[in-house]
Design an enzyme around this catalytic site. Structure first.
Site, PDB file in Angstrom:
ATOM      1  N   LYS A   1       0.657  -1.001   0.122  1.00  0.00           N
ATOM      2  CA  LYS A   1      -0.121   0.008   0.060  1.00  0.00           C
ATOM      3  C   LYS A   1       0.970   1.112   0.172  1.00  0.00           C
ATOM      4  CE  LYS A   1      -2.292   1.523   3.789  1.00  0.00           C
ATOM      5  NZ  LYS A   1      -3.113   1.688   4.745  1.00  0.00           N
TER       6      LYS A   1
ATOM      7  N   LYS B   1       4.229  12.245  16.556  1.00  0.00           N
ATOM      8  CA  LYS B   1       2.766  12.209  17.264  1.00  0.00           C
ATOM      9  C   LYS B   1       2.350  11.703  18.395  1.00  0.00           C
ATOM     10  CE  LYS B   1       0.669  12.522  12.612  1.00  0.00           C
ATOM     11  NZ  LYS B   1      -0.524  11.900  11.484  1.00  0.00           N
TER      12      LYS B   1
ATOM     13  N   SER C   1      -2.213   1.843  18.167  1.00  0.00           N
ATOM     14  CA  SER C   1      -2.259   1.372  16.608  1.00  0.00           C
ATOM     15  C   SER C   1      -1.689   2.099  15.814  1.00  0.00           C
ATOM     16  CB  SER C   1      -4.024   1.291  16.446  1.00  0.00           C
ATOM     17  OG  SER C   1      -4.358   1.118  15.103  1.00  0.00           O
TER      18      SER C   1
END
Length: 320
Positions: free
Chosen positions: A65, A221, A288
């Site tokens: 991807k 992040k 996640s």
């Protein structure tokens, strides 16, 4: 041998959450038991956004991807996250399909969090808190509703308009727009922001809360304040990705958290190698980062459905 082209509209018609949940849970188990393989995602950071290359193989399927995150795209009428999946025959390398990966990304991310909640949240969880009311909030709710019956769905977004539109999209559900602190007081909390400054405070959480930390998927992040993780049982999707680019990356780089404090991976829970929640009052966190095995597992069932239903456009990739 034809290559199948599947647009975002094609994928949207073919994908369902029950099938996604089944495929994603199987992928986590296969990864934990050595039947699936996946190198770490590669990041390409540019001035206005970033790209990630995510290859993986699951039993009977392989692919990659290529996905971007450009937060300024909304001003241009484009999605902030777009993805393309090249789905290949593992025996020959032939590209069996080129399909839009945007919808797959949203569905498989929601599915991973719901699977984590199934194993880590209290069984009698009655409230869901969503921090961020964008597209990812939709699939988080859709996935969780496969396992839980909520009496209250609390949503917070800095944009009241976004929160209001979310409530309108799910008008048949008990959705209530709340403050950030109140949303964080739900039984299950999903953080869905691109924040680089932690905002979720330990004092907002009640005993037994489960948190799905979704937004931190790149270096720098962070959504949870350090004392939340210090007090929690932490489960990750992948140790390398979580420690280098997930919710844990900043804390590990500054020495405030150690890889040794990770309880386990979600695949260890789905495969039965480790138990999930063991006490009612524990704070649990699922970090996640998003795994390529999830994408390829979903691409496999979408490709098979597309062939069966005659969906998409076929062409000879080599000879045309």
């Amino acid at each position: 041998m034809p290559t199948l082209i599947l647009t975002r509209q094609d994928v949207s018609r073919l994908i369902t959450m029950p099938e996604t949940l089944k495929a994603v849970e199987r992928a986590f188990t296969d990864y934990a038991t050595g039947q699936a393989s996946m190198p770490p995602k590669a990041y390409l950071t540019l001035e206005k956004g970033d790209f990630r290359a995510m290859p993986a193989a699951v039993p009977g399927a392989a692919g990659v991807k290529w996905i971007n995150v450009h937060m300024g795209n909304t001003d241009k009428g484009l999605p902030s996250i777009m993805g393309i999946i090249i789905y290949s025959d593992p025996d020959t390398g032939y590209p069996l399909a080129i399909m839009d990966g945007t919808e797959i990304t949203a569905y498989r991310t929601g599915a991973a969090a719901a699977i984590a909640s199934k194993h880590l949240a209290r069984k009698e969880a009655l409230s869901l808190g969503l921090i961020g009311a964008g597209n990812q909030a939709d699939t988080q709710l859709i996935a969780h509703l496969e396992y839980f019956r909520f009496e209250e769905i609390r949503v917070y977004d800095r944009s009241t308009e976004a929160a209001t539109k979310f409530r309108e999209r799910f008008a048949g559900n008990p959705v209530r727009i709340t403050s950030l602190a109140e949303a964080c007081g739900a039984d299950i909390v999903c953080t869905l922001t691109p924040s680089r400054a932690p905002f979720l405070k330990r004092q907002w959480l009640k005993p037994g809360t489960h948190i799905n930390a979704i937004g931190a998927d790149a270096p720098g992040k962070q959504e949870l304040e350090p004392d939340v993780l210090e007090a929690a049982t932490v489960v990750v999707d992948d140790i390398y990705q979580s420690t280098h680019a997930g919710e844990l990356n900043v804390l590990i780089s500054t020495g405030l958290f150690s890889e040794k404090q990770i309880y386990g991976t979600l695949g260890e829970l789905t495969s039965g190698r480790k138990p999930g929640r063991t006490t009612d009052d524990a704070i649990t966190v699922f970090d996640s980062t998003g795994l390529a095995i999830q994408d390829i597992a979903c691409a496999r069932f979408i490709y098979e459905k597309a062939l069966a239903q005659g969906a998409g456009h076929q062409f000879d990739f080599i000879r045309e």
